[in-house]
Design a protein around this motif. Structure first.
Motif, PDB file in Angstrom:
ATOM      1  N   ARG A  35     -10.804   8.217   0.220  1.00 34.91           N
ATOM      2  CA  ARG A  35      -9.363   8.359   0.976  1.00 34.91           C
ATOM      3  C   ARG A  35      -8.420   7.258   0.171  1.00 34.91           C
ATOM      4  O   ARG A  35      -7.310   7.768   0.899  1.00 34.91           O
ATOM      5  CB  ARG A  35     -10.360   7.389   2.359  1.00 34.91           C
ATOM      6  CG  ARG A  35     -11.111   8.709   3.145  1.00 34.91           C
ATOM      7  CD  ARG A  35     -11.038   7.475   4.422  1.00 34.91           C
ATOM      8  NE  ARG A  35     -10.291   6.612   4.992  1.00 34.91           N
ATOM      9  CZ  ARG A  35     -10.486   5.664   5.904  1.00 34.91           C
ATOM     10  NH1 ARG A  35     -12.040   5.352   6.248  1.00 34.91           N
ATOM     11  NH2 ARG A  35      -9.512   5.344   6.404  1.00 34.91           N
ATOM     12  N   PHE A  36      -8.565   6.315  -0.409  1.00 33.90           N
ATOM     13  CA  PHE A  36      -7.926   6.039  -0.809  1.00 33.90           C
ATOM     14  C   PHE A  36      -7.102   5.826  -2.845  1.00 33.90           C
ATOM     15  O   PHE A  36      -8.136   6.005  -3.309  1.00 33.90           O
ATOM     16  CB  PHE A  36      -8.360   4.852  -0.727  1.00 33.90           C
ATOM     17  CG  PHE A  36      -8.271   4.486   1.057  1.00 33.90           C
ATOM     18  CD1 PHE A  36      -7.228   3.896   2.289  1.00 33.90           C
ATOM     19  CD2 PHE A  36      -9.666   3.545   1.617  1.00 33.90           C
ATOM     20  CE1 PHE A  36      -7.234   3.471   2.805  1.00 33.90           C
ATOM     21  CE2 PHE A  36      -9.698   3.484   2.831  1.00 33.90           C
ATOM     22  CZ  PHE A  36      -8.352   3.610   3.603  1.00 33.90           C
ATOM     23  N   MET A  92      -6.956  -1.223  -2.428  1.00 34.17           N
ATOM     24  CA  MET A  92      -7.407  -0.973  -1.511  1.00 34.17           C
ATOM     25  C   MET A  92      -9.444  -0.447  -1.069  1.00 34.17           C
ATOM     26  O   MET A  92      -9.927  -0.778  -0.589  1.00 34.17           O
ATOM     27  CB  MET A  92      -7.033   0.946  -0.900  1.00 34.17           C
ATOM     28  CG  MET A  92      -5.127   0.973  -0.919  1.00 34.17           C
ATOM     29  SD  MET A  92      -4.617   1.996  -0.250  1.00 34.17           S
ATOM     30  CE  MET A  92      -3.022   2.103  -0.459  1.00 34.17           C
ATOM     31  N   TYR A 127       2.603   2.481  -2.248  1.00 32.44           N
ATOM     32  CA  TYR A 127       1.009   2.681  -1.767  1.00 32.44           C
ATOM     33  C   TYR A 127       1.340   0.973  -1.116  1.00 32.44           C
ATOM     34  O   TYR A 127       0.548   1.090   0.594  1.00 32.44           O
ATOM     35  CB  TYR A 127      -0.542   2.031  -2.614  1.00 32.44           C
ATOM     36  CG  TYR A 127      -0.240   2.610  -3.984  1.00 32.44           C
ATOM     37  CD1 TYR A 127      -0.154   4.195  -2.918  1.00 32.44           C
ATOM     38  CD2 TYR A 127       0.141   2.519  -4.864  1.00 32.44           C
ATOM     39  CE1 TYR A 127      -1.360   5.154  -4.822  1.00 32.44           C
ATOM     40  CE2 TYR A 127      -0.636   2.949  -6.122  1.00 32.44           C
ATOM     41  CZ  TYR A 127      -1.164   4.589  -5.598  1.00 32.44           C
ATOM     42  OH  TYR A 127      -0.992   5.793  -7.171  1.00 32.44           O
ATOM     43  N   GLU A 168       1.294   2.143   3.543  1.00 30.87           N
ATOM     44  CA  GLU A 168      -0.760   2.469   3.618  1.00 30.87           C
ATOM     45  C   GLU A 168      -0.780   0.618   3.632  1.00 30.87           C
ATOM     46  O   GLU A 168      -2.096   0.478   4.659  1.00 30.87           O
ATOM     47  CB  GLU A 168      -1.207   3.447   3.129  1.00 30.87           C
ATOM     48  CG  GLU A 168      -2.286   3.370   3.292  1.00 30.87           C
ATOM     49  CD  GLU A 168      -3.105   4.793   2.332  1.00 30.87           C
ATOM     50  OE1 GLU A 168      -3.977   5.187   2.657  1.00 30.87           O
ATOM     51  OE2 GLU A 168      -2.373   5.506   1.104  1.00 30.87           O
TER      52      GLU A 168
END
Length: 757
Positions: free
Chosen positions: A566-567, A572, A603, A606
């Motif tokens: 996902r990341f 993260m 990034y 997010e």
């Protein structure tokens, strides 16, 4: 010079001039004015000071806050002569500058002799304690129509025009209910009624506020005032509102749910009951009292008429008591309400559903709850006694019998392991069938024990074979092979079809002859043949519990792999792993590192979203936990539900399969607290609130055994209440007992539609 009037918890007042700054708090030596008798005052609470001709108040970091006109202040606030300041149990207000300086000695405030009634203490909102839930009291609108109807009612005549209750004796408050029945409280000076000290009349009941009301003896008579109580004060069944009421003999006062009666002075004639045809828990209302006041027919004196009325009442009561006793097999206690007809017995279908609900609850194994198989079996048996062919009850009963027997093997096996009897424990564990929930629980314990037993059995087997001790060799080698064969294929253990077993190691095998390749297995078969030449072929004692599962994946690794998909950034991923484990602060710090690195600017957007969500969950979780520590499940629900919504967004598709630390604890804590708090209200007769709290906990987690049982009781109560409902309001009350999925809410909606509610 402005003067500050301080009203103390016992009702007395002191005055203090403001010539500059006045520090107020509980701690001696640090404050100009020490308020240490009541509750809610911090060591350093607030300060009052005069600036530019205005009086200002400021809170200096108190725990419970400073309130001006019902609002908690956060900075400097200007006071007016109409302002009311609350510091814990103390009420403060400004007085006209011309007031004389007081030495600080308390003095009782008395009403003026001109007949003007003092301002009601209830005009200013006071802190309210959490009290028993009661039906909403319809209070008169402030200022509507002038004084309340109670304040306008006619006062009883008194000799010489003296006010009611005036004189040497004064009025007396007599308790009618609970532990206060027949207790008397003379009205002398001022009586403060409340749930705890410093109240003069202490009524320790949840429906009574800490400072509920006060009764003061004045030249106009005994005056009753409500002090901003949560559940209100009623006089003869009427809410009194904020206006003071002059009490009369015979009045019934209700503080929350506690009733007292106003009696005349000691030695006076029978009290005059002033009412509004509202019956008290003691008996009749005003009619009888008014009849007692009327002069006797034919010019007989009123006292003689009273005696006749009393005698007739006593005879009537005795006759009624005799009839009740003869018909019911016993009388009721004096002053109690007549016995009500009990609810109709539950139908067979209701009995089956209630028993099944208990059976499911007692047999639940979710979240590690240990089932009570004996109680579950008894509950299912009750359902089968009513409906022998009930499919769910029969299915549950079969499972219960299987699990009950497996539970016995599991417990005995654990005890054997504790006594270091691994072989005995393994013999017990292998009796647990694969279909049982205890099979998975026993599996890890079996693997630990097998390693020790196999090593010991293998060493003994080799030693006995080497020494030619065939009988013990067969015993120990058989035990070793019973575990070792679980990993061997059939071709390694048995000759193929059409082949003959050959045990001689030196013989050359023919085309249809077969010999084990495992040397220790072959030696075991030879020893077995020596001890019992005609013994049946040996077969591996297969047991599912001894099979080694494929290495179960580490949940932590699975979660980490999902986050990696996902990341895109390692910060993260690390932050989300911290969040999953319940380390919200560490996750926040890690995301801040990413946010401060401008080389990773792609990034940042997010990371900002994750920062917000992680911080929100952590803060909402702490707020909810604080409410739960204060036993307030209903307040905790809102922040914890919001935390679960954000948690679902963070964990995505893993929210249910591999829940985070936050979700697991929210579910378990809410369920446990809801059980305890619901029982608290249920024990006090408030079934509707109890069911609301149980259903709230059930909304968070439906797998707790006790919670399932309590929610099942709510469904049963709801069905009974629906059958007995006679009005639209009754149908609304049934909804508090309805549980999602039991179909009760749909029935209520249909019934309301039929009746036009």
């Amino acid at each position: 010079m402005p003067t500050l009037v301080v009203r103390h918890p016992d009702g007395s007042e002191t005055e203090h001039e403001l010539s500059g700054e006045l520090k107020i708090g509980r701690q001696e030596g640090q404050n100009d004015l020490v308020l240490a008798e009541g509750g809610g005052v911090s060591r350093r609470h607030s300060r009052f000071y005069v600036e530019g001709g205005k009086v200002m108040v400021e809170d200096v970091g108190s725990a419970n806050g400073t309130f001006v006109d019902g609002q908690r202040i956060t900075g400097m606030t200007v006071l007016t002569p109409k302002s009311t300041v609350l510091l814990g149990d103390y009420e403060l207000r400004l007085k006209a500058p011309a007031a004389p300086r007081s030495t600080g000695v308390r003095k009782q405030v008395k009403p003026s002799d001109e007949g003007a009634e003092p301002a009601a203490a209830g005009d200013a909102p006071l802190p309210r304690s959490a009290t028993r839930a009661m039906p909403a009291v319809k209070r008169p609108a402030p200022g509507a129509g002038g004084p309340s109807a109670l304040a306008k009612r006619p006062r009883p005549g008194a000799p010489g025009g003296a006010p009611a209750g005036a004189g040497s004796g004064g009025l007396v408050l007599k308790g009618l209910t609970g532990p206060w029945a027949n207790k008397r409280y003379p009205v002398q000076g001022k009586l403060v009624v409340g749930r705890q000290a410093p109240a003069t009349v202490v009524l320790e009941d949840d429906s009574v506020s800490r400072k509920h009301a006060e009764v003061e003896q004045t030249p106009q008579g005994a005056v009753l005032r409500d002090l901003g109580s949560a559940n209100g004060t009623l006089v003869n069944g009427e809410p009194m509102g904020t206006e003071p009421v002059v009490l009369q003999p015979g009045d019934i006062i209700t503080f929350g749910m506690v009733e007292v009666e106003v009696e005349g002075p000691a030695g006076a004639n029978l009290p005059v009951r002033r009412g509004r045809d509202v019956p008290s828990r003691r008996g009749t209302g005003a009619d009888g009292a008014q009849a007692a006041e009327a002069p006797a027919a034919g010019g007989a004196p009123a006292s003689r008429k009273r005696l006749l009325v009393v005698a007739a009442s006593v005879v009537g009561m005795l006759l009624v008591a005799g009839v009740v006793k003869s018909t019911m097999g016993g009388g009721t206690a004096a002053g109690n309400a007549p016995a009500k007809k009990g609810p109709p017995p539950p139908s067979p279908a209701e009995l089956v559903q209630e028993s099944l609900s208990q059976c499911r609850s007692y047999s639940s194994m979710e979240l590690g709850n240990e089932p009570d198989w004996t109680k579950a079996e008894a509950a299912c048996s009750k359902a089968l006694d009513v409906d022998p062919i009930n499919a769910e009850a029969n299915t549950l009963m079969r499972r219960i019998k299987l699990e009950k027997e497996s539970a016995d093997f599991f417990v005995q096996g654990q005890k054997a392991l504790g006594r270091l009897k691994e072989e005995e424990a393994l013999d017990l564990f292998k009796k647990i069938p694969k279909e049982s929930a205890y099979f998975r629980r026993a599996k890890p314990k079996v693997q630990e024990a097998v390693a020790q037993v196999v090593k010991r059995a293998e060493d003994d087997c080799k030693r006995y074979l080497r020494d030619g001790q065939w009988v013990p060799a067969v015993q120990q080698c058989g035990r070793y092979m019973g575990f070792a064969c679980q990993k061997m294929s059939r071709e390694e253990l048995e000759p193929p079809i059409g082949f003959t077993l050959v045990l001689d190691k030196k013989k050359r095998l023919g085309r249809t002859e077969w010999r084990p390749k495992d040397k220790l297995f072959l030696d075991f078969l030879n020893a077995r043949h020596r001890v019992e030449p005609n013994a049946a072929p040996w077969h591996c004692p297969v047991s599912d519990i001894f099979f080694e599962d494929e290495a179960a994946p580490d949940p932590k690794k699975l979660v980490e792999n999902a986050f990696k998909q996902r990341f895109p950034n390692k910060f993260m991923i690390a932050a989300m792993m911290d969040y999953w484990a319940g380390r919200g602060n560490e996750a926040f710090v890690t995301l801040q590192k990413l946010r401060s690195n401008y080389e990773l600017a792609q990034y940042h957007n997010e990371a900002d979203k994750l920062l917000t969500d992680v911080s929100n969950v952590d803060q909402l979780f702490k707020i909810g936990q604080g409410h739960l520590q204060n036993e307030d499940v209903e307040k905790a629900a809102e922040p914890l539900l919001e935390a679960l919504d954000v948690d679902k967004r963070l964990m995505a598709d893993q929210a249910d399969t591999r829940p985070s630390f936050y979700k697991r604890n929210i579910q378990q804590d809410m369920a446990a607290k809801a059980i305890a708090r619901g029982k608290y209200w249920d024990d006090r007769g408030d079934q509707r609130r109890a069911c609301r709290i149980w259903k709230l906990g059930f909304r968070f987690y439906a797998g707790n055994t006790d919670l399932n049982s309590q929610v099942g009781r709510c469904s049963t109560r709801g069905l009974k209440a629906l059958k007995a409902a006679g009005t639209c309001e009754d149908l609304d009350a049934v909804l508090d007992l309805a549980v999602p999925g039991d179909g009760l809410e749909e029935k209520v909606v249909a019934t309301k539609k039929e009746n036009g509610c």
